[in-house]
Design an enzyme around this catalytic site. Structure first.
Site, short mmCIF file in Angstrom:
data_model
loop_
_atom_site.label_atom_id
_atom_site.label_comp_id
_atom_site.label_asym_id
_atom_site.label_seq_id
_atom_site.Cartn_x
_atom_site.Cartn_y
_atom_site.Cartn_z
CD GLU A 134 -2.39 1.96 0.91
OE1 GLU A 134 -2.56 3.16 1.13
OE2 GLU A 134 -2.97 1.35 0.02
CG HIS A 191 -3.56 2.91 5.57
ND1 HIS A 191 -4.81 3.33 5.94
CD2 HIS A 191 -3.55 2.94 4.22
CE1 HIS A 191 -5.53 3.60 4.86
NE2 HIS A 191 -4.78 3.37 3.81
CG HIS A 220 -5.92 1.12 10.09
ND1 HIS A 220 -6.33 2.38 10.47
CD2 HIS A 220 -5.42 1.28 8.85
CE1 HIS A 220 -6.10 3.23 9.50
NE2 HIS A 220 -5.54 2.60 8.50
CG ASN A 274 -5.29 7.09 3.51
OD1 ASN A 274 -4.16 7.04 3.03
ND2 ASN A 274 -6.31 6.49 2.94
CG ASN A 301 -5.96 8.11 0.00
OD1 ASN A 301 -4.81 7.71 -0.02
ND2 ASN A 301 -6.97 7.29 0.03
CG ASP A 351 -4.77 5.17 -3.04
OD1 ASP A 351 -4.30 5.73 -2.04
OD2 ASP A 351 -5.32 4.06 -2.99
CG ASN A 352 0.19 7.84 -1.31
OD1 ASN A 352 0.18 9.03 -1.04
ND2 ASN A 352 1.02 7.00 -0.73
C1 LIG Z 1 1.87 7.53 0.03
O1 LIG Z 1 3.14 7.57 -0.56
C2 LIG Z 1 4.17 8.07 0.26
C3 LIG Z 1 5.45 8.03 -0.52
O2 LIG Z 1 5.38 8.85 -1.59
C4 LIG Z 1 4.27 7.23 1.51
O3 LIG Z 1 5.21 7.82 2.38
C5 LIG Z 1 2.92 7.11 2.17
O4 LIG Z 1 2.99 6.23 3.22
C6 LIG Z 1 1.86 6.63 1.20
N1 LIG Z 1 0.57 6.60 1.85
C7 LIG Z 1 -0.35 5.70 1.68
C8 LIG Z 1 -1.58 5.80 2.50
O5 LIG Z 1 -0.24 4.80 0.89
#
Ligand SMILES: *[C@@H]1O[C@H](CO)[C@@H](O)[C@H](O)[C@H]1NC(C)=O
Ligand SMILES: *[C@@H]1O[C@H](CO)[C@@H](O)[C@H](O)[C@H]1NC(C)=O
Length: 356
Positions: A53, A114, A134, A168, A224, A269-270
């Site tokens: 994730e 997460h 979580h 998140n 998110n 999403d991210n």
């Molecule tokens: C989103 O990506 C960043 C790295 O770019 C990471 O640090 C973070 O944990 C990620 N978050 C989720 C919720 O996946």
């Protein structure tokens, strides 16, 4: 007259319901199929089968990958398997993920990681890993120190706070402080559906330090992924349900002021940022319905976007990779290190690509 009023009211109600349905279909990209975009030189990482994730990478090329998300409404191939953090060295020709050991005393059986974020303390080069967790479906932020010699995560602290209710993702900004997104207002599944269908924009970004906790941005459908620009002046927040990326400027007192909102076509999403160019990379879900109603015959696909010049009037958005799920399902994040790209997923595998 009464009859006329009734007809008008029913008409209004139907219009409202119709508007909600149209909005819902639009928000969820419910009928969208994607055109494939292939990348050469990609392979799935051995040993990651239950999600990847979130990913963050040290300047040296060591990547941390969170795996085993358990979250309301999200499918899992292994709902009873505790989560883990993988370590991957991108300097290797064919990197092999290894599951990181976590120090004793930390409850591994309920670990459901997460978002994660690295913080490097410039004073002594100590590396901290902040992980959203979580346990029992609650939200906590776990702070670990990474012992590189021993390849172990030493658990330092669990942060819980009433403002951190549905966390998140996070960006660590100090040894004990961070920005966090809450992606829903409600926790209860039915209320989450209500929140979604009504299109409530009740989620936010919170600043947390042991002395000071406050909401610093609000009005998102579902705040998110969050990431900081390489110059540490801006934050980028992905809102999958709004299909937007919001740019916020950080002030000296850690408050944030909105700069702009970039509207996209897909469910972002991210986000991550290329430390060299400042380009924003996003993992996205082509179709919201396929993600939430998992069907192995017609799985959710994956999409990777690169956004150049996000601060300009004309950011350039390129779909770098798109797959219908035959290779990679439910991509959440894409992170670049030198010319290597890692793509993570909610509950599936992880893809590693050498870019030209
Ligand atoms: C989103 O990506 C960043 C790295 O770019 C990471 O640090 C973070 O944990 C990620 N978050 C989720 C919720 O996946
Ligand atoms: C996905 O695309 C591949 C070709 O790239 C095709 O063989 C397959 O049938 C497609 N799957 C679905 C579910 O559409």
């Amino acid at each position: 007259m009464a009859a006329l009023l009734k007809v008008t009211l029913i008409g209004l109600l139907l219009a409202l319901v119709g508007e909600r349905i149209v909005h819902f279909i639009y928000q969820g990209n419910l009928f969208r199929e994607i055109e494939p975009v292939d990348l050469p030189n990609c392979q799935l990482l051995d040993g990651i089968e239950y999600g990847s994730e979130d990913i963050d990478i040290l300047p040296s090329g060591l990547a941390f990958i969170s795996s085993g998300l358990k979250y309301p409404e999200m499918f899992s191939f292994a709902p009873d398997r505790p989560g883990e953090i993988f370590l991957l060295d991108l300097n290797e020709e064919i990197p092999r993920p290894s599951s990181l050991r976590i120090s004793r005393g930390f409850d591994l059986s309920s670990f459901a990681p997460h978002g994660l974020s690295i913080y490097i303390d410039k004073k002594d080069d100590a590396v901290y890993l902040f992980v959203v967790n979580h346990p029992q479906y609650k939200s906590t932020v776990e702070i670990f120190k990474f012992d590189e010699e021993e390849k172990v995560l030493v658990h330092l602290k669990t942060v819980k706070h009433s403002s951190l209710y549905n966390v998140n993702d996070i960006v660590a900004v100090g040894p004990e402080s961070f920005y966090a997104t809450n992606d829903r207002y409600f926790w209860d599944t039915t209320m989450r559906h209500v929140e979604h269908i009504l299109g409530l924009r009740w989620t936010n970004v919170v600043y947390y330090s042991p002395e000071d906790v406050r909401e610093v941005a609000s009005g998102f459908y579902s705040a998110n992924g969050i990431i900081m620009s390489p110059d540490r002046k801006f934050l980028y927040v992905a809102d999958p349900m709004g299909k937007t990326i919001t740019v916020l400027e950080k002030r000296d007192d850690w408050s944030l002021s909105p700069v702009k909102v970039l509207q996209l076509e897909t469910i972002v999403d991210n986000v991550s940022v290329d430390p060299v160019t400042g380009d924003v990379w996003a993992g996205a879900h082509p179709n919201g319905l396929k993600l939430l109603n998992y069907n192995p015959e017609d799985p959710p696909g994956s999409e990777v976007l690169r956004i150049q010049n996000i601060h300009s009037d004309n950011p350039v958005v390129t779909t770098v990779y798109a797959n219908n799920g035959s290779v990679l399902q439910g991509s959440t994040v894409a992170v670049l290190w030198e010319n290597k790209l890692l793509v993570g997923t909610v509950f599936h595998k992880a893809l590693y690509c050498h870019l030209e």
